[in-house]
Design a protein around this motif. Sequence first.
Motif, mmCIF file in Angstrom:
data_model
loop_
_atom_site.group_PDB
_atom_site.id
_atom_site.type_symbol
_atom_site.label_atom_id
_atom_site.label_comp_id
_atom_site.label_asym_id
_atom_site.label_seq_id
_atom_site.Cartn_x
_atom_site.Cartn_y
_atom_site.Cartn_z
ATOM 1 N N MET A 1 0.835 -1.200 0.000
ATOM 2 C CA MET A 1 0.000 0.000 0.000
ATOM 3 C C MET A 1 0.870 1.250 0.000
ATOM 4 S SD MET A 1 -3.076 -0.885 -0.449
ATOM 5 C CE MET A 1 -4.054 0.573 -0.076
ATOM 6 N N GLU A 2 2.091 1.156 0.502
ATOM 7 C CA GLU A 2 2.990 2.312 0.457
ATOM 8 C C GLU A 2 3.239 2.743 -0.990
ATOM 9 O OE1 GLU A 2 3.635 -0.344 2.541
ATOM 10 O OE2 GLU A 2 3.026 0.764 4.313
ATOM 11 N N HIS A 3 3.365 1.769 -1.905
ATOM 12 C CA HIS A 3 3.522 2.098 -3.328
ATOM 13 C C HIS A 3 2.288 2.852 -3.831
ATOM 14 C CE1 HIS A 3 6.507 -1.166 -3.107
ATOM 15 N NE2 HIS A 3 7.093 -0.502 -4.072
ATOM 16 N N PHE A 4 1.116 2.392 -3.415
ATOM 17 C CA PHE A 4 -0.130 3.031 -3.808
ATOM 18 C C PHE A 4 -0.187 4.447 -3.240
ATOM 19 C CE2 PHE A 4 -4.820 3.516 -3.072
ATOM 20 C CZ PHE A 4 -5.170 3.616 -4.400
ATOM 21 N N TYR A 5 0.202 4.595 -1.971
ATOM 22 C CA TYR A 5 0.168 5.909 -1.344
ATOM 23 C C TYR A 5 1.136 6.880 -2.005
ATOM 24 C CZ TYR A 5 -2.621 3.724 2.317
ATOM 25 O OH TYR A 5 -3.604 3.065 2.997
ATOM 26 N N GLU A 6 2.223 6.366 -2.592
ATOM 27 C CA GLU A 6 3.171 7.228 -3.311
ATOM 28 C C GLU A 6 2.471 7.984 -4.437
ATOM 29 O OE1 GLU A 6 6.556 8.068 -3.259
ATOM 30 O OE2 GLU A 6 6.542 7.248 -1.233
ATOM 31 N N SER A 7 1.450 7.377 -5.047
ATOM 32 C CA SER A 7 0.729 8.038 -6.132
ATOM 33 C C SER A 7 -0.132 9.189 -5.623
ATOM 34 C CB SER A 7 -0.144 7.033 -6.881
ATOM 35 O OG SER A 7 -1.212 6.586 -6.067
ATOM 36 N N MET A 8 -0.243 9.303 -4.321
ATOM 37 C CA MET A 8 -1.076 10.340 -3.713
ATOM 38 C C MET A 8 -0.275 11.567 -3.285
ATOM 39 S SD MET A 8 -3.467 8.105 -1.240
ATOM 40 C CE MET A 8 -4.152 6.555 -1.755
ATOM 41 N N ALA A 9 1.025 11.542 -3.520
ATOM 42 C CA ALA A 9 1.878 12.620 -3.024
ATOM 43 C C ALA A 9 2.567 13.372 -4.163
ATOM 44 C CB ALA A 9 2.925 12.060 -2.080
ATOM 45 N N VAL A 10 2.876 14.619 -3.881
ATOM 46 C CA VAL A 10 3.649 15.471 -4.772
ATOM 47 C C VAL A 10 4.928 15.822 -4.019
ATOM 48 C CG1 VAL A 10 3.744 17.726 -5.883
ATOM 49 C CG2 VAL A 10 1.605 16.453 -5.845
ATOM 50 N N ARG A 11 6.048 15.672 -4.695
ATOM 51 C CA ARG A 11 7.341 16.056 -4.118
ATOM 52 C C ARG A 11 7.924 17.160 -4.991
ATOM 53 N NH1 ARG A 11 9.581 11.255 -1.158
ATOM 54 N NH2 ARG A 11 7.962 9.690 -1.357
ATOM 55 N N ASP A 12 8.193 18.300 -4.377
ATOM 56 C CA ASP A 12 8.803 19.401 -5.114
ATOM 57 C C ASP A 12 9.603 20.251 -4.134
ATOM 58 O OD1 ASP A 12 6.879 20.932 -3.762
ATOM 59 O OD2 ASP A 12 5.585 21.108 -5.519
ATOM 60 N N GLU A 13 10.000 21.428 -4.578
ATOM 61 C CA GLU A 13 10.825 22.295 -3.709
ATOM 62 C C GLU A 13 10.100 22.675 -2.423
ATOM 63 O OE1 GLU A 13 8.371 24.524 -6.442
ATOM 64 O OE2 GLU A 13 9.991 23.168 -6.933
ATOM 65 N N GLY A 14 8.801 22.575 -2.407
ATOM 66 C CA GLY A 14 8.021 22.873 -1.202
ATOM 67 C C GLY A 14 7.933 21.705 -0.239
ATOM 68 N N GLY A 15 8.496 20.554 -0.615
ATOM 69 C CA GLY A 15 8.464 19.383 0.246
ATOM 70 C C GLY A 15 7.543 18.304 -0.316
ATOM 71 N N ILE A 16 6.951 17.561 0.582
ATOM 72 C CA ILE A 16 6.044 16.476 0.208
ATOM 73 C C ILE A 16 4.660 16.820 0.721
ATOM 74 C CG2 ILE A 16 5.534 14.025 0.472
ATOM 75 C CD1 ILE A 16 8.514 13.608 1.092
ATOM 76 N N ARG A 17 3.665 16.703 -0.159
ATOM 77 C CA ARG A 17 2.287 16.974 0.257
ATOM 78 C C ARG A 17 1.343 16.092 -0.544
ATOM 79 N NH1 ARG A 17 3.943 20.591 -3.225
ATOM 80 N NH2 ARG A 17 2.611 21.288 -4.907
ATOM 81 N N LEU A 18 0.141 15.933 -0.037
ATOM 82 C CA LEU A 18 -0.857 15.143 -0.747
ATOM 83 C C LEU A 18 -1.323 15.867 -1.997
ATOM 84 C CD1 LEU A 18 -3.136 13.897 2.168
ATOM 85 C CD2 LEU A 18 -1.561 12.525 0.796
ATOM 86 N N ASN A 19 -1.470 15.130 -3.095
ATOM 87 C CA ASN A 19 -2.085 15.699 -4.284
ATOM 88 C C ASN A 19 -3.603 15.590 -4.129
ATOM 89 O OD1 ASN A 19 -2.773 13.021 -4.980
ATOM 90 N ND2 ASN A 19 -0.998 12.796 -6.319
ATOM 91 N N GLU A 20 -4.349 16.024 -5.129
ATOM 92 C CA GLU A 20 -5.813 15.986 -5.035
ATOM 93 C C GLU A 20 -6.333 14.565 -4.857
ATOM 94 O OE1 GLU A 20 -8.107 18.322 -7.821
ATOM 95 O OE2 GLU A 20 -6.381 19.659 -8.085
#
Length: 104
Positions: free
Chosen positions: A60-79
């Motif tokens: 499920m961690e792989h699945f949860y990776e699709s829910m995150a955005v990583r950029d210069e602002g850090g890591i946050r949930l996408n829509e």
Amino acid sequence: VYVKEVFGPEEPLTEPQRLSVAAFDELWACRIPTLSETKRAMRAAGFVGIRSREFPFVSMEHFYESMAVRDEGGIRLNEFGQAFLRLFPDFPAFFGETKAQRPE
């Protein structure tokens, strides 16, 4: 026949897990199967040599990776992540496969 799917657990669910599964099933207009239910359905359809397994390399961690955005602002949930975790806060699923053959 080959089924690669998200499966539900065999053991009893907690109330929060039960609610997450019910919401998931309602959204997708289906019911998340267990591996044993899938095997029984294949057997009932006449298939033989049925093998099932949980994918040890896809969690499920792989699945949860699709829910995150990583950029210069850090890591946050996408829509998608925000919606999924709001709708299914305690989703007890895993990825697996079931394989079977037609009888000769």
